[in-house]
Design a protein around this motif. Structure first.
Motif, mmCIF file in Angstrom:
data_model
loop_
_atom_site.group_PDB
_atom_site.id
_atom_site.type_symbol
_atom_site.label_atom_id
_atom_site.label_comp_id
_atom_site.label_asym_id
_atom_site.label_seq_id
_atom_site.Cartn_x
_atom_site.Cartn_y
_atom_site.Cartn_z
ATOM 1 N N PHE A 96 -13.262 6.185 -2.178
ATOM 2 C CA PHE A 96 -13.063 6.218 -3.619
ATOM 3 C C PHE A 96 -13.674 7.491 -4.190
ATOM 4 O O PHE A 96 -14.507 8.136 -3.558
ATOM 5 C CB PHE A 96 -13.621 4.976 -4.339
ATOM 6 C CG PHE A 96 -12.860 3.713 -4.000
ATOM 7 C CD1 PHE A 96 -11.481 3.690 -4.028
ATOM 8 C CD2 PHE A 96 -13.536 2.557 -3.646
ATOM 9 C CE1 PHE A 96 -10.779 2.537 -3.725
ATOM 10 C CE2 PHE A 96 -12.837 1.397 -3.330
ATOM 11 C CZ PHE A 96 -11.458 1.389 -3.369
ATOM 12 N N PHE A 97 -13.225 7.838 -5.386
ATOM 13 C CA PHE A 97 -13.639 9.111 -5.973
ATOM 14 C C PHE A 97 -15.140 9.174 -6.234
ATOM 15 O O PHE A 97 -15.706 10.258 -6.270
ATOM 16 C CB PHE A 97 -12.860 9.387 -7.259
ATOM 17 C CG PHE A 97 -11.518 10.011 -6.994
ATOM 18 C CD1 PHE A 97 -11.429 11.332 -6.591
ATOM 19 C CD2 PHE A 97 -10.354 9.276 -7.134
ATOM 20 C CE1 PHE A 97 -10.196 11.917 -6.347
ATOM 21 C CE2 PHE A 97 -9.108 9.851 -6.892
ATOM 22 C CZ PHE A 97 -9.030 11.183 -6.486
ATOM 23 N N CYS A 122 2.295 3.238 -3.180
ATOM 24 C CA CYS A 122 1.517 4.289 -3.843
ATOM 25 C C CYS A 122 1.134 5.392 -2.863
ATOM 26 O O CYS A 122 0.942 6.529 -3.260
ATOM 27 C CB CYS A 122 0.246 3.703 -4.454
ATOM 28 S SG CYS A 122 0.559 2.519 -5.758
ATOM 29 N N HIS A 123 0.981 5.026 -1.600
ATOM 30 C CA HIS A 123 0.643 6.014 -0.575
ATOM 31 C C HIS A 123 1.902 6.229 0.265
ATOM 32 O O HIS A 123 2.107 5.564 1.278
ATOM 33 C CB HIS A 123 -0.509 5.509 0.297
ATOM 34 C CG HIS A 123 -1.789 5.265 -0.467
ATOM 35 N ND1 HIS A 123 -2.612 6.284 -0.878
ATOM 36 C CD2 HIS A 123 -2.385 4.122 -0.873
ATOM 37 C CE1 HIS A 123 -3.667 5.783 -1.511
ATOM 38 N NE2 HIS A 123 -3.551 4.474 -1.528
ATOM 39 N N CYS A 165 0.865 -1.198 0.000
ATOM 40 C CA CYS A 165 0.000 0.000 0.000
ATOM 41 C C CYS A 165 0.890 1.234 0.000
ATOM 42 O O CYS A 165 0.616 2.229 -0.666
ATOM 43 C CB CYS A 165 -0.882 0.053 1.235
ATOM 44 S SG CYS A 165 -1.794 -1.439 1.639
ATOM 45 N N GLU A 205 -4.765 3.086 9.260
ATOM 46 C CA GLU A 205 -5.148 4.281 8.495
ATOM 47 C C GLU A 205 -5.853 5.315 9.380
ATOM 48 O O GLU A 205 -5.714 6.516 9.160
ATOM 49 C CB GLU A 205 -6.053 3.882 7.329
ATOM 50 C CG GLU A 205 -5.316 3.084 6.270
ATOM 51 C CD GLU A 205 -6.241 2.594 5.173
ATOM 52 O OE1 GLU A 205 -6.294 3.245 4.127
ATOM 53 O OE2 GLU A 205 -6.941 1.577 5.362
ATOM 54 N N PRO A 207 -5.082 9.323 -4.054
ATOM 55 C CA PRO A 207 -5.417 10.356 -3.066
ATOM 56 C C PRO A 207 -4.596 10.203 -1.791
ATOM 57 O O PRO A 207 -4.086 9.124 -1.495
ATOM 58 C CB PRO A 207 -6.901 10.104 -2.783
ATOM 59 C CG PRO A 207 -7.091 8.643 -3.047
ATOM 60 C CD PRO A 207 -6.072 8.238 -4.078
ATOM 61 N N ASN A 240 -13.549 10.377 6.566
ATOM 62 C CA ASN A 240 -14.360 10.242 5.350
ATOM 63 C C ASN A 240 -15.583 9.366 5.605
ATOM 64 O O ASN A 240 -15.453 8.282 6.173
ATOM 65 C CB ASN A 240 -13.544 9.579 4.222
ATOM 66 C CG ASN A 240 -12.462 10.486 3.680
ATOM 67 O OD1 ASN A 240 -12.158 11.520 4.268
ATOM 68 N ND2 ASN A 240 -11.869 10.100 2.565
ATOM 69 N N LYS A 285 -15.998 12.816 -5.635
ATOM 70 C CA LYS A 285 -16.018 13.239 -4.231
ATOM 71 C C LYS A 285 -15.110 14.461 -4.049
ATOM 72 O O LYS A 285 -13.990 14.487 -4.547
ATOM 73 C CB LYS A 285 -15.530 12.083 -3.351
ATOM 74 C CG LYS A 285 -15.675 12.339 -1.866
ATOM 75 C CD LYS A 285 -15.289 11.113 -1.068
ATOM 76 C CE LYS A 285 -13.861 10.781 -1.381
ATOM 77 N NZ LYS A 285 -13.176 9.881 -0.518
ATOM 78 N N ARG A 325 -6.703 6.410 -12.195
ATOM 79 C CA ARG A 325 -6.929 7.509 -11.265
ATOM 80 C C ARG A 325 -5.694 7.929 -10.500
ATOM 81 O O ARG A 325 -4.773 7.145 -10.301
ATOM 82 C CB ARG A 325 -8.036 7.120 -10.281
ATOM 83 C CG ARG A 325 -9.388 7.116 -10.955
ATOM 84 C CD ARG A 325 -10.502 6.844 -10.003
ATOM 85 N NE ARG A 325 -11.789 7.011 -10.683
ATOM 86 C CZ ARG A 325 -12.952 6.657 -10.192
ATOM 87 N NH1 ARG A 325 -13.009 6.090 -8.996
ATOM 88 N NH2 ARG A 325 -14.059 6.858 -10.867
#
Ligand code: HEC
Ligand code: HEC
Length: 350
Positions: A129-130, A90-91, A87, A193, A117, A125, A274, A114
């Motif tokens: 997802f978008f 990318c993050h 993970c 997270e 984020p 949240n 979003k 995409r």
């Protein structure tokens, strides 16, 4: 019939009774032993002043053991099919948990559709997802694991792989009092997270009394941001700088990625995404669901011209007629939302 089994079946109630009695008198029943394996020391979490509460599903209360397991999983490439990507690939912490790419790159160099984020403050949240199609962090984490252009793995095989690892088995027992299974994987990832909370930007210090924390340009930008002239704060209100509404901002005339439409199949939802939070926005270029705007200058220009005029475009996206000075001030203010702690916290580092 098999004799020993028959004897066992006949004596089973007796064994059970003895077990219960020894439990009561000797305090050594196995259930009790299992509970003792759980390390339930709570993970101390502080909700910053003015922030909403975070929703934590029952059974996944934040504990140190769960966060530790989640962190290990988050940074372990074992989660991807060929053990090449975690993970955290990318993050990335150093980019406020984004990857600075236009769109993400998964296993075998597969380019996703995409932009990645940030995960900072993701605990707040209401959906993920978008297009807002995932209801919880627990449910969300299966997405990247199984998506073809991300980790391209499979929940059952991943569980098997992790269950074969003694260290993971021990951590699963400590954190959840059970063996390694899918519930443990997604719950622990969500726990880690939820700890990614940030609220120590110049903006935070300024509104909490230290007016010198923001420059004059940033103060002017703040005025504009919260004004009826720009209406930025209608969709991006403090403290998270998003109201989480799913809107079309006229980014494209023809949307390739139809956004919210993918969930509802309603034409009025084409091109709706979003609203992202803007904390740490200075660290997470490029911008928008498709990474199509490379800089904050380009984002401000997009809003200044009032979008490209899609039929579903929100009425507040309209020409703003900002002067060059005003544009600079707005950008300066966006930089005041950067919390340098995000990049430095050892608890969040691999
Ligand atoms: C290949 C790069 C990549 C990997 C690996 C990856 N992500 Fe992501 N992540 C993304 C992208 C791109 C999105 C946006 C996807 C979308 O909205 O369709 C995203 C979205 C998310 C979101 C939703 C955020 C929001 O505000 O809606 C969360 C949470 C998340 N990822 C957590 C994880 C976790 C946990 C893992 C590991 C199990 C992971 N990601 C692995 C690229 C990645
Ligand atoms: C009608 C609601 C709305 C208004 C008004 C609005 N935004 Fe947004 N903003 C959004 C949405 C929705 C997105 C994401 C669009 C996408 O990904 O396609 C976004 C994206 C952004 C992004 C990029 C975020 C990222 O992580 O990629 C920035 C920066 C931003 N807005 C700043 C502003 C500023 C500054 C203003 C005022 C000039 C403003 N917004 C006005 C809804 C709005």
């Amino acid at each position: 019939m098999n004799r020993p089994k028959e004897i066992f079946m006949m004596t089973f109630p007796l064994i059970l009774l003895l077990g219960v009695l020894s439990c009561l008198y000797l305090e050594s029943c196995s259930a009790k032993k299992e509970i003792q394996l759980i390390d339930s020391e709570p993970y101390p979490i502080e909700i910053p002043k003015g922030f909403p509460d975070i929703k934590i599903p029952e059974g996944n209360e934040l504990t140190k053991a769960r966060v530790a397991l989640g962190k290990k999983l988050f940074f372990d490439p074992i989660l991807s099919v060929d053990s090449s990507l975690s993970c955290g690939s990318c993050h990335l912490q150093k980019n406020a948990f984004t990857d600075l790419r236009t769109t993400s790159i998964g296993v075998e160099g597969r380019v996703g559709p995409r932009n990645t984020p940030s995960l900072v403050n993701v605990a707040f949240n209401p959906y993920f997802f978008f297009e807002g199609g995932s209801p919880s962090l627990e449910a969300q984490s299966l997405g990247p694991i199984e998506t073809f252009h991300e980790m391209d793995f499979n929940a059952a095989l991943l569980t098997k792989r992790l269950a074969a690892d003694e260290h993971y088995q021990k951590m699963a027992q400590e954190a959840y009092g059970m063996e390694m299974k899918l519930f443990v994987i997604v719950s622990a990832l969500a726990s880690f997270e939820r700890t990614l909370i940030s609220a120590n930007s110049p903006y935070d210090r300024a509104i909490n009394g230290d007016s010198s924390a923001m420059t004059p340009a940033q103060w002017r930008g703040k005025e504009l941001f919260f004004s009826d002239h720009t209406n930025c704060a209608s969709c991006h209100p403090a403290p998270l700088f998003t109201n989480f509404s799913i809107e079309n901002i006229g980014l494209e005339k023809e949307y390739q990625d139809k956004g919210r439409y993918r969930v509802t199949l309603k034409n009025e939802d084409i091109g709706k995404f979003k609203t992202p939070g803007l904390r740490n926005i200075g660290l997470t270029a490029p911008y928008m669901h498709d990474g199509s705007l490379e800089s904050l200058d380009m984002v401000i220009e997009h809003f200044n011209v009032g979008g490209l005029g899609h039929k579903n475009q929100h009425p507040l996206i309209r020409p703003l007629d900002l002067s060059d000075h005003q544009k600079k001030d707005l950008i300066a203010f966006l930089h005041a939302l950067t919390d340098q702690d995000v990049l430095l916290k050892p608890e969040w580092a691999p």
